[in-house]
Design a protein around this motif. Structure first.
Motif, short mmCIF file in Angstrom:
data_model
loop_
_atom_site.label_atom_id
_atom_site.label_comp_id
_atom_site.label_asym_id
_atom_site.label_seq_id
_atom_site.Cartn_x
_atom_site.Cartn_y
_atom_site.Cartn_z
N MET A 167 40.66 35.50 36.45
CA MET A 167 40.06 34.27 36.63
C MET A 167 41.10 33.15 37.12
O MET A 167 40.88 32.32 37.99
N SER A 177 40.99 31.90 41.11
CA SER A 177 39.92 30.91 40.77
C SER A 177 39.32 30.32 41.98
O SER A 177 39.83 29.97 42.97
N GLY A 178 38.02 30.23 41.74
CA GLY A 178 37.11 29.69 42.82
C GLY A 178 36.59 30.68 43.68
O GLY A 178 36.08 30.46 44.79
N LYS A 179 37.28 32.00 43.83
CA LYS A 179 37.05 33.11 44.66
C LYS A 179 36.33 34.11 44.04
O LYS A 179 35.73 35.01 44.91
N CYS A 189 33.31 31.85 32.37
CA CYS A 189 33.64 32.45 33.70
C CYS A 189 32.73 32.06 34.87
O CYS A 189 33.02 32.02 36.21
N LYS A 239 32.38 28.89 35.55
CA LYS A 239 32.63 27.47 36.01
C LYS A 239 33.79 27.80 37.16
O LYS A 239 33.41 26.85 38.33
N ASP A 240 34.36 28.64 37.55
CA ASP A 240 35.43 28.90 38.48
C ASP A 240 34.92 30.02 39.43
O ASP A 240 35.61 30.38 40.36
N LYS A 250 26.03 27.40 40.77
CA LYS A 250 26.74 28.05 41.82
C LYS A 250 25.62 29.05 42.75
O LYS A 250 24.62 29.21 42.20
#
Ligand code: SF4
Ligand code: SF4
Length: 398
Positions: A109, A113-115, A147, A149-150, A191
């Motif tokens: 994570m 992050s973000g990917k 999990c 969140k990012d 998301k």
């Protein structure tokens, strides 16, 4: 496979021939509803895809979804595509356990992050602060919150993660809900989300969605329930190998009668194929060997919401015709009975969630009707249905 290796090279190194890869890309092209002439472009793009970090969370589930993808008896491209991703956390498949497993999740994570792509199978219990299912002392709800969140996007695999599934069957003691429901309630971060329903889902539905994401960084076109149209755009019935028997009204009446031996339609043995959106009739199971209906079993409707609470699996969708004038016949002919027998499976119990104007209902049936409405309903039953939905106490709810 190394971290920097492209998918195409990785597959070739694992003994997958160029011909097999092209064949898979042709089926992917049709999965994406693209012209067949684009298969070489798909092969080129997918061949150059790089590894994607994936965190897979399993909540209230039976492991059937993971089994569906990974336990085919021969190594298929589906599982090689699956092997190609960087599966950084998966309860069933990872070697690490305990603190090491949780450390791997936290590291993935942080590094991606973000990917990273978040895959969830199983529903999430929310009653009593989610105490009914925990992993490493963390409730499923809390783990999903953290999990999601990012995450770059979320794939809900299986009917449990997509719609609540069997854990949400009445009376739903754990308060099991789907990922989509939690997102709609604003409990987890919004998301991009795709639902790959089925109990379990077809392997191509999972691997095809993954491959699409690897190539384009987004999900394919989705239906109203958030499912890829290419897999869930048609009913099982529309492409069924027994459809010609349905049209000739040749129905097996029991599992060992002459009709069953001749391969007649299983509608009267409770087949839910006409109401079930999935590609079992076309892609089949076990590397294209067969489908449940081809093997003699009616479709249970496993890719639809609440399939477990919508009457018996072996109950006929058409109410039995009772002798004219009998109390049973009067009940069967009433609009409410027509609604409950024909409409409630898809539209929910009672007319509360029904959006169509009663006057428009007759247009939705007949030979030109959409496949899902192509079943037998008499003029009298239609009339009763329209009058039932027009009645003042129901109209207020439309
Ligand atoms: S009712 Fe079921 S068995 Fe009959 S044609 Fe439709 S999907 Fe096939
Ligand atoms: S045939 Fe029906 S019940 Fe069987 S796997 Fe396909 S959608 Fe599910």
């Amino acid at each position: 496979m190394t971290e920097t290796e492209h998918l195409g090279a990785g597959l070739l190194n694992r003994g997958v021939s160029r011909r097999s890869f092209m064949k898979y890309c042709v089926s992917l092209t049709s999965f994406m509803a693209l012209p067949g002439s684009l298969a070489p472009v798909i092969a080129q793009t997918l061949g150059k895809a790089r590894r994607q970090s994936v965190i897979w969370l399993s909540f209230q589930e039976c492991t059937g979804c993971t089994e569906s993808l990974t336990r085919s008896h021969a190594p298929a491209i589906e599982n090689l595509i699956f092997n190609y991703i960087s599966l950084d956390y998966h309860h069933t498949l990872q070697a690490a356990s305990g603190e090491a497993a949780e450390a791997a999740r936290n590291t993935a994570m942080a590094l991606s992050s973000g990917k990273y792509l978040l895959i969830v199978d199983g529903s999430v219990p929310v009653n009593d602060r989610g105490v009914y299912s925990t992993i490493a002392g963390i409730s499923n709800l809390q783990m999903l919150l953290t999990c999601a969140k990012d995450a770059a996007a979320i794939i809900a695999v299986g009917t449990c993660a997509s719609f609540g599934g069997l854990p949400a069957a009445k009376p739903n003691p754990t308060g099991a809900v789907s990922v989509r429901e939690l997102m709609h309630r604003g409990i987890i971060a919004g998301k991009p989300l795709v639902n790959i329903s089925g109990c379990p889902p077809l392997p191509i539905a999972i691997s095809g969605t993954l491959a699409h994401y690897l190539m384009f960084g987004r999900f394919p076109g989705l239906d109203d329930l958030g499912r890829p149209l290419a897999i869930y755009g048609n009913t099982v019935h529309e492409r069924c190998s027994r459809l010609h028997f349905y049209e000739q009204k040749k129905f097996a009446k029991s599992f060992d009668d002459e009709g069953a031996r001749k391969g007649w339609c299983l509608y009267e043995l409770g087949c839910k194929g006409p109401l079930t959106h999935n590609a079992c009739s076309t892609t089949r199971w076990n590397s294209g060997t067969s489908s449940p209906i081809e093997s003699g079993h009616p479709c249970l409707g496993c890719s639809e919401p609440e399939f477990w609470d919508r009457g018996g699996f072996y109950e006929n969708l058409i109410p039995e015709k009772a002798p004219a004038g009998s109390v049973a016949a009067n009940i069967a002919e009433s609009g409410e009975a027509v609604f409950e027998s024909n409409c409630s499976y898809c539209h929910g119990p009672g007319p509360g969630s029904f959006r169509t104007l009663p006057e428009k209902i007759p247009e939705l049936f007949g030979p030109e009707a959409p496949g899902v409405h192509r079943f037998n309903i008499s003029d009298e039953e239609l009339n009763n249905l329209v009058n039932y939905l027009k009645s003042p106490d129901k109209r207020g709810r439309l």
